[in-house]
Scaffold this active site. Structure first.
Site, mmCIF file in Angstrom:
data_model
loop_
_atom_site.group_PDB
_atom_site.id
_atom_site.type_symbol
_atom_site.label_atom_id
_atom_site.label_comp_id
_atom_site.label_asym_id
_atom_site.label_seq_id
_atom_site.Cartn_x
_atom_site.Cartn_y
_atom_site.Cartn_z
ATOM 1 N N ARG A 196 0.857 -1.189 0.000
ATOM 2 C CA ARG A 196 0.000 0.000 0.000
ATOM 3 C C ARG A 196 0.895 1.241 0.000
ATOM 4 O O ARG A 196 1.888 1.307 0.745
ATOM 5 C CB ARG A 196 -0.903 0.043 1.245
ATOM 6 N N GLU B 15 -3.137 7.574 -5.178
ATOM 7 C CA GLU B 15 -3.366 6.848 -6.426
ATOM 8 C C GLU B 15 -4.596 7.437 -7.075
ATOM 9 O O GLU B 15 -5.594 7.642 -6.366
ATOM 10 C CB GLU B 15 -3.600 5.349 -6.164
ATOM 11 N N HIS C 280 -0.596 0.146 -9.810
ATOM 12 C CA HIS C 280 -1.317 -0.802 -8.955
ATOM 13 C C HIS C 280 -1.882 -1.982 -9.774
ATOM 14 O O HIS C 280 -3.100 -2.184 -9.834
ATOM 15 C CB HIS C 280 -2.434 -0.089 -8.181
HETATM 16 C C1 8YV Z 1 -6.749 -5.098 -5.909
HETATM 17 C C2 8YV Z 1 -5.027 -5.230 -4.026
HETATM 18 O O1 8YV Z 1 -6.748 -5.275 -7.257
HETATM 19 O O2 8YV Z 1 -5.823 -7.270 -3.176
HETATM 20 C C3 8YV Z 1 -5.383 -6.156 -2.926
HETATM 21 O O3 8YV Z 1 -5.249 -5.771 -1.741
HETATM 22 O O4 8YV Z 1 -4.398 -4.258 -3.812
HETATM 23 C C4 8YV Z 1 -5.401 -5.562 -5.443
HETATM 24 O O5 8YV Z 1 -5.327 -6.926 -5.662
HETATM 25 C C5 8YV Z 1 -7.059 -3.648 -5.636
HETATM 26 O O6 8YV Z 1 -7.274 -3.474 -4.277
HETATM 27 C C6 8YV Z 1 -8.271 -3.171 -6.423
HETATM 28 O O7 8YV Z 1 -9.498 -3.691 -5.942
#
Ligand code: 8YV
Length: 319
Positions: A237, A266, A285
């Protein structure tokens, strides 16, 4: 039953929902839905599939008490106010396990790209600046036999560590809140204090959740404890590093390079200085973005939704 989805998910999952007589409403605009719009959109729904960084905060939850289930399109759940969801008894599910390999691939890709200044080289070509052979410029650093430091050795961190060991025989050290003894046995990972992790890592890769403890953990003070040749990788993150400090640490050569799949905010601004640095690689991302993984994630989402709508215990709860 009715479900609102705040984005696009794998078509097979939509089909399964429809086969179960669930009527779907989807957010199709080219921007992230706001919390107010989300509250409005979920008003007459039974379930909600949260795609993207929607804030499942107290405002949203208190206005959406009627929801039988919320299924996150992510393994991460830092966007959810768990205490409020618990109090209101709204089940919230995520997608654990299925995206570990794809996300670790993204971390590995960034590590390699940074170590060879690959994104910078690409930009040099498209900017028309490749004019002659420069044997003493844009030199990378090799990874063979180096030390990989994992901050957060869970499922994704372990996948990354295995790849680094297999490809470059890297030594693996890690720091967690609690020791991962299975991983210590499996890949001979060595547990270190956080400061020792910083001091020993040639590549430091972040695979922890964003919590009050890890928020902006990687600040200038921390970068200063790292090796000046270190590469920092974050696919977890963006909130876990302080972006201004990272920019400064790279500009002042406090650390050597950085690879980011997650940024803060983001989307990243297209003029962000990180995008113009030699030993930096940034991706938008895409950690879990493969056909196979997105399909598997959508499969778990369907399971969470169907169970929740039927009033059953959801199979992948976050609390
Ligand atoms: C997602 C992510 O695609 O799973 C997670 O925590 O960061 C990604 O796999 C993103 O959160 C969008 O929904």
């Amino acid at each position: 039953m009715k479900v609102f989805i705040s984005g696009n998910i794998a078509p097979a999952a939509l089909q399964r929902l429809e086969e179960n007589n669930i009527s779907i409403t989807q957010w199709n605009e080219d921007r992230q839905i706001t919390t107010d719009e989300l509250i409005e959109a979920c008003k007459n729904q039974d379930g909600f599939i949260s795609v993207g960084p929607n804030k499942i905060n107290a405002d949203f939850l208190n206005a959406s008490k009627h929801l039988k289930v919320i299924a996150l399109h992510s393994v991460g759940f830092d966007q959810v106010d768990i205490e409020v969801a618990k109090k209101l008894n709204i089940p919230v599910g995520n997608t654990p396990g299925v995206l570990s390999a794809a996300t670790a691939d993204t971390a590995f890709l960034l590590m390699l790209a940074v170590s060879r200044k690959a994104f910078f080289g690409y930009r040099k070509i498209i900017d028309g600046n490749w004019v002659k052979y420069e044997p003493a410029q844009e030199l990378g650093i090799e990874l063979n036999g180096k030390t990989l430091g994992v901050f957060g050795l869970g499922k994704i961190g372990l996948e990354m560590a295995k790849k680094c060991k297999a490809a470059y025989n890297m030594k693996v050290v890690y720091h967690n809140r609690s020791r991962n003894e299975a991983a210590e046995k499996e890949i001979a990972a060595e547990y270190l204090s956080f400061d020792e992790l910083l001091a020993q890592s040639d590549v430091l890769t972040v695979h922890t959740a964003l919590t009050t403890e890890t928020k902006e953990k990687f600040s200038m003070e921390v970068f200063r404890k790292m090796k000046s040749k270190a590469i920092f990788i974050n696919t977890a993150r963006g909130g876990i590093h302080n972006e201004q400090d990272l920019i400064k640490a790279l500009e002042e050569k406090v650390i050597w390079g950085a690879g980011l799949d997650v940024t803060n905010p983001e989307p990243m601004d297209k003029n962000n200085p990180l995008l113009f640095m030699e030993s930096v690689a940034v991706l938008p991302h895409i950690g879990s973005a493969t056909e196979e993984t997105r399909e598997a994630m959508a499969g778990l989402i369907v399971e969470n939704i169907l169970a929740g709508l039927n009033g059953e215990k959801i199979p992948y709860p976050i609390y």
